[in-house]
Motif scaffolding. Structure first.
Motif, PDB file in Angstrom:
ATOM      1  N   ASN A  21       0.732  -1.018  -0.038  1.00  0.00           N
ATOM      2  CA  ASN A  21       0.044  -0.014  -0.008  1.00  0.00           C
ATOM      3  C   ASN A  21       0.805   1.437  -0.110  1.00  0.00           C
ATOM      4  O   ASN A  21       0.151   2.300   0.170  1.00  0.00           O
ATOM      5  N   THR A  22       2.171   1.179  -0.115  1.00  0.00           N
ATOM      6  CA  THR A  22       3.118   1.991  -0.099  1.00  0.00           C
ATOM      7  C   THR A  22       3.568   2.536  -1.797  1.00  0.00           C
ATOM      8  O   THR A  22       3.986   1.471  -2.233  1.00  0.00           O
ATOM      9  N   PRO A  23       3.466   3.578  -2.173  1.00  0.00           N
ATOM     10  CA  PRO A  23       3.175   4.991  -1.558  1.00  0.00           C
ATOM     11  C   PRO A  23       1.884   5.348  -1.968  1.00  0.00           C
ATOM     12  O   PRO A  23       1.428   6.622  -1.628  1.00  0.00           O
ATOM     13  N   GLU A  24       0.839   4.392  -2.344  1.00  0.00           N
ATOM     14  CA  GLU A  24      -0.524   4.812  -2.697  1.00  0.00           C
ATOM     15  C   GLU A  24      -1.259   5.316  -1.430  1.00  0.00           C
ATOM     16  O   GLU A  24      -1.882   6.281  -1.331  1.00  0.00           O
ATOM     17  N   TYR A  25      -1.086   4.566  -0.220  1.00  0.00           N
ATOM     18  CA  TYR A  25      -1.944   5.016   0.931  1.00  0.00           C
ATOM     19  C   TYR A  25      -0.974   5.574   2.110  1.00  0.00           C
ATOM     20  O   TYR A  25      -1.391   5.876   3.060  1.00  0.00           O
ATOM     21  N   SER A  27       3.065   6.687   3.492  1.00  0.00           N
ATOM     22  CA  SER A  27       4.520   7.339   3.083  1.00  0.00           C
ATOM     23  C   SER A  27       5.453   6.101   3.413  1.00  0.00           C
ATOM     24  O   SER A  27       5.314   5.330   4.382  1.00  0.00           O
ATOM     25  N   PRO A  78      -4.288  -4.677  -1.392  1.00  0.00           N
ATOM     26  CA  PRO A  78      -4.883  -3.893  -2.272  1.00  0.00           C
ATOM     27  C   PRO A  78      -6.021  -4.743  -2.703  1.00  0.00           C
ATOM     28  O   PRO A  78      -6.971  -4.345  -3.365  1.00  0.00           O
ATOM     29  N   GLN A  81      -9.294  -4.495  -1.023  1.00  0.00           N
ATOM     30  CA  GLN A  81      -9.861  -3.193  -0.622  1.00  0.00           C
ATOM     31  C   GLN A  81     -11.339  -3.253  -1.624  1.00  0.00           C
ATOM     32  O   GLN A  81     -11.217  -3.701  -2.628  1.00  0.00           O
ATOM     33  N   SER A 111      -5.555   9.722   6.946  1.00  0.00           N
ATOM     34  CA  SER A 111      -5.144  10.740   5.869  1.00  0.00           C
ATOM     35  C   SER A 111      -6.324  11.118   5.208  1.00  0.00           C
ATOM     36  O   SER A 111      -7.401  10.389   5.187  1.00  0.00           O
ATOM     37  N   LEU A 113      -6.856  10.329   2.207  1.00  0.00           N
ATOM     38  CA  LEU A 113      -6.892   9.165   1.403  1.00  0.00           C
ATOM     39  C   LEU A 113      -8.102   8.289   1.852  1.00  0.00           C
ATOM     40  O   LEU A 113      -8.559   7.393   1.056  1.00  0.00           O
ATOM     41  N   PHE A 137       1.006  13.763   2.679  1.00  0.00           N
ATOM     42  CA  PHE A 137       0.097  12.578   3.541  1.00  0.00           C
ATOM     43  C   PHE A 137      -0.403  13.620   4.883  1.00  0.00           C
ATOM     44  O   PHE A 137       0.429  13.690   5.740  1.00  0.00           O
TER      45      PHE A 137
END
Length: 152
Positions: A21-25, A27, A78, A81, A111, A113, A137
């Motif tokens: 899930n990094t860097p989409e959700y 840091s 992912p 989800q 965040s 997001l 973020f």
């Protein structure tokens, strides 16, 4: 689907989920924060399994005065989800928090997001801090009175 308490041996899988899930959700800088949390700050933390494989995790902590339940560190594969697993685990945690008689409210720090997900449970936005978790973020702090939190 099964929800069970976190075990230390789950740590490598949870780090794998974070990296997916990094860097989409998340840091890249948050990995060290998760490692610290798992080693030092867990109070109630759970993993969600499907077909005996961990596909998600999340927990909660209590404020020092035991009046606030603080939802913490939700992470899902992912591919899992948007399929209701996050809702199931959040419902599970809300139910556990509501069992604690001293609790007056529930909070979550997330965040930009993910904050809309929590709004569906009745959480209200209280604060935004730009670039709090890392550049790009932002912190979104949400809260709800225990009686107003919805099980979905």
């Amino acid at each position: 689907m099964q929800i069970r308490p976190f075990q230390t041996s789950d740590t490598p899988r949870l780090l794998e989920l974070l990296r997916l899930n990094t860097p989409e959700y998340f840091s890249p800088a948050e990995e060290k924060d998760l490692i610290y949390y798992l080693k030092n700050e867990i109070e109630q933390y759970f993993v969600l399994l499907e077909n005996n494989k961990i596909i998600g995790c999340g927990g909660f902590n209590l404020s020092e005065d035991k009046k606030t339940g603080k939802i913490s560190w939700d992470i899902f594969h992912p591919e899992s989800q948007g399929k209701g697993f996050g809702t199931e685990l959040t419902n599970y945690r809300i139910e556990r928090i509501k069992e604690i008689k001293s609790i007056e409210k529930i909070s979550v720090r997330t965040s930009q997001l993910a904050f809309r997900f929590y709004a569906k449970f009745g959480f209200q936005l209280k604060e935004i801090v730009k670039n709090y978790w890392d550049k790009g973020f932002d912190l979104y702090h949400l809260e709800a009175n225990i009686d107003l939190v919805k099980i979905r």
